[in-house]
Design an enzyme around this catalytic site. Structure first.
Site, PDB file in Angstrom:
ATOM      1  N   ASN A  44      -6.338  15.464 -10.337  1.00  0.00           N
ATOM      2  CA  ASN A  44      -7.455  15.842  -9.481  1.00  0.00           C
ATOM      3  C   ASN A  44      -7.652  17.347  -9.647  1.00  0.00           C
ATOM      4  O   ASN A  44      -6.836  18.022 -10.271  1.00  0.00           O
ATOM      5  CB  ASN A  44      -7.214  15.425  -8.021  1.00  0.00           C
ATOM      6  CG  ASN A  44      -5.937  16.027  -7.464  1.00  0.00           C
ATOM      7  OD1 ASN A  44      -5.681  17.222  -7.604  1.00  0.00           O
ATOM      8  ND2 ASN A  44      -5.111  15.207  -6.841  1.00  0.00           N
ATOM      9  N   GLY A  64      -1.695   7.130  -8.147  1.00  0.00           N
ATOM     10  CA  GLY A  64      -1.802   6.580  -9.499  1.00  0.00           C
ATOM     11  C   GLY A  64      -0.971   7.325 -10.509  1.00  0.00           C
ATOM     12  O   GLY A  64       0.160   7.740 -10.239  1.00  0.00           O
ATOM     13  N   VAL A  65      -1.532   7.496 -11.705  1.00  0.00           N
ATOM     14  CA  VAL A  65      -0.805   8.146 -12.792  1.00  0.00           C
ATOM     15  C   VAL A  65      -0.463   9.597 -12.436  1.00  0.00           C
ATOM     16  O   VAL A  65       0.603  10.094 -12.798  1.00  0.00           O
ATOM     17  CB  VAL A  65      -1.584   8.041 -14.124  1.00  0.00           C
ATOM     18  CG1 VAL A  65      -2.814   8.921 -14.150  1.00  0.00           C
ATOM     19  CG2 VAL A  65      -0.690   8.359 -15.302  1.00  0.00           C
ATOM     20  N   ASP A  66      -1.327  10.271 -11.710  1.00  0.00           N
ATOM     21  CA  ASP A  66      -1.089  11.656 -11.308  1.00  0.00           C
ATOM     22  C   ASP A  66       0.184  11.751 -10.469  1.00  0.00           C
ATOM     23  O   ASP A  66       1.066  12.572 -10.740  1.00  0.00           O
ATOM     24  CB  ASP A  66      -2.302  12.165 -10.530  1.00  0.00           C
ATOM     25  CG  ASP A  66      -2.253  13.641 -10.195  1.00  0.00           C
ATOM     26  OD1 ASP A  66      -1.515  14.391 -10.866  1.00  0.00           O
ATOM     27  OD2 ASP A  66      -2.965  14.056  -9.262  1.00  0.00           O
ATOM     28  N   SER A 104      -9.964   8.134 -15.285  1.00  0.00           N
ATOM     29  CA  SER A 104     -11.035   7.753 -14.344  1.00  0.00           C
ATOM     30  C   SER A 104     -11.126   6.254 -14.068  1.00  0.00           C
ATOM     31  O   SER A 104     -12.042   5.810 -13.395  1.00  0.00           O
ATOM     32  CB  SER A 104     -12.412   8.276 -14.792  1.00  0.00           C
ATOM     33  OG  SER A 104     -12.498   9.666 -14.581  1.00  0.00           O
ATOM     34  N   GLY A 135      -8.939   4.344 -12.393  1.00  0.00           N
ATOM     35  CA  GLY A 135      -8.303   3.929 -11.147  1.00  0.00           C
ATOM     36  C   GLY A 135      -9.259   4.116  -9.980  1.00  0.00           C
ATOM     37  O   GLY A 135     -10.373   3.575  -9.984  1.00  0.00           O
TER      38      GLY A 135
END
Length: 180
Positions: free
Chosen positions: A32, A40-42, A129, A131
């Site tokens: 972000n 999520g992946v972050d 993008s 998710g």
């Protein structure tokens, strides 16, 4: 796993798995704009890398509250990850093709450009993008694979690490159409 060789360009590999366990020069974080972790992946990348990653992200100067605006990329060390580097990029929150596609293309290109600038040879991407940002999966796969096909020069391998079998299947179908 499926691998597509390209003359004078990076090989493109699709695999199902966990990007935090990939041993490449860099992994790409679908971040972000504040770069301080999220879902999520972050969130998974931040948890696996350890608290040093948040500290490194805090050192990236913010402009109007954003360390990484949509379509741009930043790089930090990978800390506890197998990958030496994390390239953070922000894809668009999907609105429509006309508005969102240029931003998603830019996120992939900026990540590839940063990898080249650092002399990296192997990069692993998630489905940026796809998710909570709501990008239609087939459209996102087409944008990502086309951008990497066209701009993957000077790299040895671009790997897409897709977390679910359903996402992998969508990307494999699009890749078969593009690389045949």
């Amino acid at each position: 796993m499926v691998r597509y060789e390209q003359a004078n360009r990076a090989a493109i590999t699709l695999t199902k798995g966990d990007i935090t366990r990939v041993d490449t020069d860099a992994i790409v974080n679908a971040a972000n704009a504040v770069m301080l972790g999220g879902g999520g992946v972050d969130g998974a990348i931040h948890r696996a890398a350890g608290p040093e990653l948040v500290a490194a992200c805090r050192e990236v100067p913010a402009v109007e509250g954003k360390r990484c605006p949509p379509g741009e990329a930043q790089i930090t060390p990978g800390f506890n990850l197998p990958a030496r580097w994390v390239i953070h990029t922000v894809g668009p929150i999907y609105q429509d093709e006309e508005t969102s596609e240029p931003v998603l293309t830019s996120a992939y290109r900026a990540s590839l450009d940063l990898a080249r600038e650092r002399g990296l040879r192997t990069v692993a991407f998630p489905a940026i993008s796809c998710g909570v940002f709501g990008y239609p999966h087939e459209d996102a796969a087409y944008v990502a694979l086309t951008t990497c096909k066209e701009h993957g020069h000077d790299l040895e391998e671009i790997r897409f690490v897709l977390f679910s079998a359903a996402m992998y299947n969508v990307w494999a179908e699009v890749a078969d159409d593009l690389f045949g």
